[in-house]
Motif scaffolding. Structure first.
Motif, PDB file in Angstrom:
ATOM      1  N   VAL A 120       0.845  -1.200   0.000  1.00 39.44           N
ATOM      2  CA  VAL A 120       0.000   0.000   0.000  1.00 39.44           C
ATOM      3  C   VAL A 120       0.877   1.245   0.000  1.00 39.44           C
ATOM      4  CG1 VAL A 120      -1.573   1.392   1.399  1.00 39.44           C
ATOM      5  CG2 VAL A 120      -2.048  -1.030   1.041  1.00 39.44           C
ATOM      6  N   ASN A 121       1.874   1.248   0.849  1.00 39.41           N
ATOM      7  CA  ASN A 121       2.785   2.390   0.947  1.00 39.41           C
ATOM      8  C   ASN A 121       3.528   2.615  -0.368  1.00 39.41           C
ATOM      9  OD1 ASN A 121       5.603   3.586   1.527  1.00 39.41           O
ATOM     10  ND2 ASN A 121       4.486   4.063   3.404  1.00 39.41           N
ATOM     11  N   ARG A 122       3.976   1.533  -0.968  1.00 41.24           N
ATOM     12  CA  ARG A 122       4.748   1.645  -2.205  1.00 41.24           C
ATOM     13  C   ARG A 122       3.883   2.191  -3.351  1.00 41.24           C
ATOM     14  NH1 ARG A 122       7.808  -3.181  -5.592  1.00 41.24           N
ATOM     15  NH2 ARG A 122       8.629  -1.828  -7.236  1.00 41.24           N
ATOM     16  N   THR A 123       2.652   1.677  -3.457  1.00 40.28           N
ATOM     17  CA  THR A 123       1.779   2.146  -4.537  1.00 40.28           C
ATOM     18  C   THR A 123       1.353   3.590  -4.314  1.00 40.28           C
ATOM     19  OG1 THR A 123      -0.106   1.135  -3.374  1.00 40.28           O
ATOM     20  CG2 THR A 123       0.900  -0.123  -5.172  1.00 40.28           C
ATOM     21  N   GLU A 124       1.152   3.974  -3.054  1.00 36.54           N
ATOM     22  CA  GLU A 124       0.793   5.364  -2.759  1.00 36.54           C
ATOM     23  C   GLU A 124       1.919   6.298  -3.171  1.00 36.54           C
ATOM     24  OE1 GLU A 124      -1.809   7.137  -1.671  1.00 36.54           O
ATOM     25  OE2 GLU A 124      -3.051   5.358  -1.884  1.00 36.54           O
ATOM     26  N   ALA A 125       3.144   5.888  -2.914  1.00 40.22           N
ATOM     27  CA  ALA A 125       4.292   6.711  -3.301  1.00 40.22           C
ATOM     28  C   ALA A 125       4.342   6.895  -4.815  1.00 40.22           C
ATOM     29  CB  ALA A 125       5.584   6.063  -2.804  1.00 40.22           C
ATOM     30  N   TYR A 126       4.077   5.818  -5.550  1.00 38.29           N
ATOM     31  CA  TYR A 126       4.096   5.912  -7.015  1.00 38.29           C
ATOM     32  C   TYR A 126       2.980   6.814  -7.525  1.00 38.29           C
ATOM     33  CZ  TYR A 126       4.392   4.548 -11.917  1.00 38.29           C
ATOM     34  OH  TYR A 126       4.527   4.577 -13.283  1.00 38.29           O
ATOM     35  N   LEU A 127       1.818   6.696  -6.922  1.00 36.96           N
ATOM     36  CA  LEU A 127       0.690   7.538  -7.336  1.00 36.96           C
ATOM     37  C   LEU A 127       1.012   9.017  -7.136  1.00 36.96           C
ATOM     38  CD1 LEU A 127      -2.334   5.516  -5.910  1.00 36.96           C
ATOM     39  CD2 LEU A 127      -2.003   6.107  -8.319  1.00 36.96           C
ATOM     40  N   GLU A 128       1.503   9.338  -5.948  1.00 36.86           N
ATOM     41  CA  GLU A 128       1.748  10.739  -5.609  1.00 36.86           C
ATOM     42  C   GLU A 128       2.932  11.333  -6.357  1.00 36.86           C
ATOM     43  OE1 GLU A 128      -0.223  12.615  -3.851  1.00 36.86           O
ATOM     44  OE2 GLU A 128      -1.578  10.930  -3.506  1.00 36.86           O
ATOM     45  N   GLU A 129       3.958  10.529  -6.585  1.00 40.42           N
ATOM     46  CA  GLU A 129       5.195  11.049  -7.158  1.00 40.42           C
ATOM     47  C   GLU A 129       5.301  10.864  -8.665  1.00 40.42           C
ATOM     48  OE1 GLU A 129       8.588   9.582  -4.988  1.00 40.42           O
ATOM     49  OE2 GLU A 129       7.532   9.726  -3.075  1.00 40.42           O
ATOM     50  N   VAL A 130       4.474   9.983  -9.225  1.00 42.82           N
ATOM     51  CA  VAL A 130       4.582   9.713 -10.671  1.00 42.82           C
ATOM     52  C   VAL A 130       3.235   9.799 -11.379  1.00 42.82           C
ATOM     53  CG1 VAL A 130       5.351   8.070 -12.438  1.00 42.82           C
ATOM     54  CG2 VAL A 130       6.557   8.191 -10.244  1.00 42.82           C
ATOM     55  N   ALA A 131       2.334   8.881 -11.072  1.00 40.81           N
ATOM     56  CA  ALA A 131       1.112   8.702 -11.870  1.00 40.81           C
ATOM     57  C   ALA A 131       0.226   9.943 -11.930  1.00 40.81           C
ATOM     58  CB  ALA A 131       0.312   7.514 -11.340  1.00 40.81           C
ATOM     59  N   LEU A 132       0.008  10.590 -10.785  1.00 41.50           N
ATOM     60  CA  LEU A 132      -0.918  11.716 -10.744  1.00 41.50           C
ATOM     61  C   LEU A 132      -0.238  13.063 -10.979  1.00 41.50           C
ATOM     62  CD1 LEU A 132      -3.239  10.651  -7.782  1.00 41.50           C
ATOM     63  CD2 LEU A 132      -3.461  10.176 -10.228  1.00 41.50           C
ATOM     64  N   LYS A 133       1.001  13.012 -11.414  1.00 44.82           N
ATOM     65  CA  LYS A 133       1.727  14.246 -11.726  1.00 44.82           C
ATOM     66  C   LYS A 133       1.535  14.690 -13.170  1.00 44.82           C
ATOM     67  CE  LYS A 133       3.855  15.224  -7.840  1.00 44.82           C
ATOM     68  NZ  LYS A 133       3.645  16.506  -7.134  1.00 44.82           N
ATOM     69  N   SER A 134       0.990  13.806 -13.993  1.00 45.70           N
ATOM     70  CA  SER A 134       0.778  14.144 -15.408  1.00 45.70           C
ATOM     71  C   SER A 134      -0.679  13.926 -15.789  1.00 45.70           C
ATOM     72  CB  SER A 134       1.677  13.287 -16.311  1.00 45.70           C
ATOM     73  OG  SER A 134       1.235  11.940 -16.334  1.00 45.70           O
ATOM     74  N   LEU A 135      -1.147  14.685 -16.758  1.00 38.45           N
ATOM     75  CA  LEU A 135      -2.517  14.560 -17.228  1.00 38.45           C
ATOM     76  C   LEU A 135      -2.756  13.189 -17.847  1.00 38.45           C
ATOM     77  CD1 LEU A 135      -5.122  16.126 -17.328  1.00 38.45           C
ATOM     78  CD2 LEU A 135      -4.386  17.163 -19.483  1.00 38.45           C
ATOM     79  N   THR A 136      -1.787  12.730 -18.614  1.00 41.19           N
ATOM     80  CA  THR A 136      -1.884  11.404 -19.233  1.00 41.19           C
ATOM     81  C   THR A 136      -2.027  10.319 -18.175  1.00 41.19           C
ATOM     82  OG1 THR A 136      -0.490  12.125 -21.070  1.00 41.19           O
ATOM     83  CG2 THR A 136      -0.771   9.761 -20.783  1.00 41.19           C
ATOM     84  N   GLY A 137      -1.191  10.407 -17.140  1.00 38.02           N
ATOM     85  CA  GLY A 137      -1.220   9.414 -16.087  1.00 38.02           C
ATOM     86  C   GLY A 137      -2.519   9.423 -15.303  1.00 38.02           C
ATOM     87  N   ALA A 138      -2.983  10.612 -14.945  1.00 41.93           N
ATOM     88  CA  ALA A 138      -4.211  10.732 -14.151  1.00 41.93           C
ATOM     89  C   ALA A 138      -5.415  10.183 -14.907  1.00 41.93           C
ATOM     90  CB  ALA A 138      -4.443  12.191 -13.769  1.00 41.93           C
TER      91      ALA A 138
END
Length: 380
Positions: A120-138
């Motif tokens: 859970v912690n690892r996926t949250e870090a990826y979401l906050e630092e990578v996935a939700l930082k770009s429009l494409t990712g979000a």
């Protein structure tokens, strides 16, 4: 931070995994996920998965040789990645799989209560630092999240994606506006007010969303202050895509599957409720298409009246084809709806009277109405 956590976890789990395989410990549990079965070791699973640990504790001395996980989000693919994490086997978290891994981790209760830097912690870090930082990712994560309900809602993944999209889309639009202004300097002949907003590259991705999620995205963008002139093309694109397949220009009203019809009816009613109040952002031809679809699907009267008013407000832009609105009958005949056109004309004239201006449709509209009346009287 994300990379440091990943390195610490990888080192510890690698040692655990190597020890298990070096000892050649026999597999002692079978996990069924749908039609797929996994033969695994209980220890790595229990050390990371709170849900499985509870199941084992509940079984007591009887043991638990078989575990069924029929409802895990993401199915066997998600569980396989979660199991790899438990064994310390490296795998890539990406935009394409982050949503299902995050939801599977929540389902399996892979939290810090059971292991440090758990999934859970690892996926949250990826979401906050990578996935939700770009429009494409979000947008990509949001599309995946729709298949992972209700867990995706429980972990607030849908809401966070929508917030990110509304914010990043606003930034994208502002950037485009600044570029237009900069390009217009030195070119006074090009009027900014007459330029139509270009449909952004990401708008088409939103058309695959369900109407409920799409509505939430649009409302979030409105709350962020995104101009209606930029929302109009997105709504038009979504409407055309979602209403594709309706034969609203042919003869008669063909029966369609009730569930399918209901879904399209709800979609259309929602789209109408989202249309911008500002005039001239959408062509009359598009509004006429929506009205035909509303009559075809027998939507709420309020939706049809709303569309009639919108057409009336822009009647001077209408052409004959915009006003030839069929009255769909199950008999197979096409009878043009004179009453609808009368209501549109009445609203138009009342608006002109209220404004204190003389009704002066352009020549095309005047001729269109004349031809319409003559055509009806002659029986088509």
């Amino acid at each position: 931070m994300y990379s440091n956590h990943q390195q610490l976890r990888s080192a510890a789990m690698k040692r655990t995994s190597e020890w298990i395989f070096s000892q050649q410990i026999p597999k002692d549990v079978k996990v069924n996920v749908g039609e797929t079965s996994f033969s695994l070791h209980m220890f790595p699973l229990v050390s990371k998965c709170g849900y499985i640990k509870k199941l084992v504790s509940k079984a007591g001395n009887y043991g638990l040789p078989v575990i069924d996980l029929p409802d895990i989000p993401g199915g066997s693919e998600a569980f396989e990645l979660a199991a790899k994490f438990c064994y310390g086997i490296n795998f890539e978290i990406s935009i394409d799989n982050i949503a299902m891994i995050r939801c599977a981790a929540e389902y399996l209760e892979m939290t810090e209560d059971y292991a440090v830097v758990n999934l859970v912690n690892r996926t949250e870090a990826y979401l906050e630092e990578v996935a939700l930082k770009s429009l494409t990712g979000a947008i990509s994560v949001l599309i995946q999240s729709e298949k992972l309900l209700p867990v995706a809602e429980e972990v607030k993944l849908v809401r966070r994606c929508i917030d990110a999209i509304s914010y990043l889309a606003g930034q994208e639009i502002n950037h485009c506006e600044i570029n237009k202004i900069n390009k217009s300097v030195g070119s006074p002949s090009k009027s900014l007010t007459k330029q139509k907003p270009i449909l952004d590259w990401w708008a088409e991705d939103l058309t695959v969303l369900s109407i409920d999620i799409f509505q939430r995205v649009i409302m979030a963008m409105v709350a962020r202050g995104v101009k209606q002139s930029f929302l109009a093309p997105i709504l038009m694109l979504y409407a055309k895509d979602s209403l594709r397949g309706l034969e609203i220009f042919g003869k008669g009203r063909k029966r369609i599957e009730p569930k399918h019809e209901h879904e399209k009816r709800i979609t259309l009613e929602t789209i109408v409720s989202l249309l911008p109040r500002e005039k001239n952002l959408m062509p009359v031809s598009f509004l006429s298409m929506l009205l035909r679809a509303a009559m075809y699907l027998d939507t709420m009267v309020a939706s049809q009246i709303d569309l009639e008013k919108r057409i009336a407000m822009q009647l001077e832009q209408a052409v004959l084809s915009d006003l030839l609105i069929p009255s769909f009958q199950l008999k197979g005949d096409t009878i043009f709806d004179v009453e609808t056109v009368k209501r549109i004309m009445k609203i138009y004239l009342e608006c002109k009277a209220y404004e204190g201006t003389v009704p002066c449709p352009n020549a095309t509209t005047t001729l269109s109405l004349l031809h319409y009346v003559i055509w009806i009287k002659l029986g088509g």
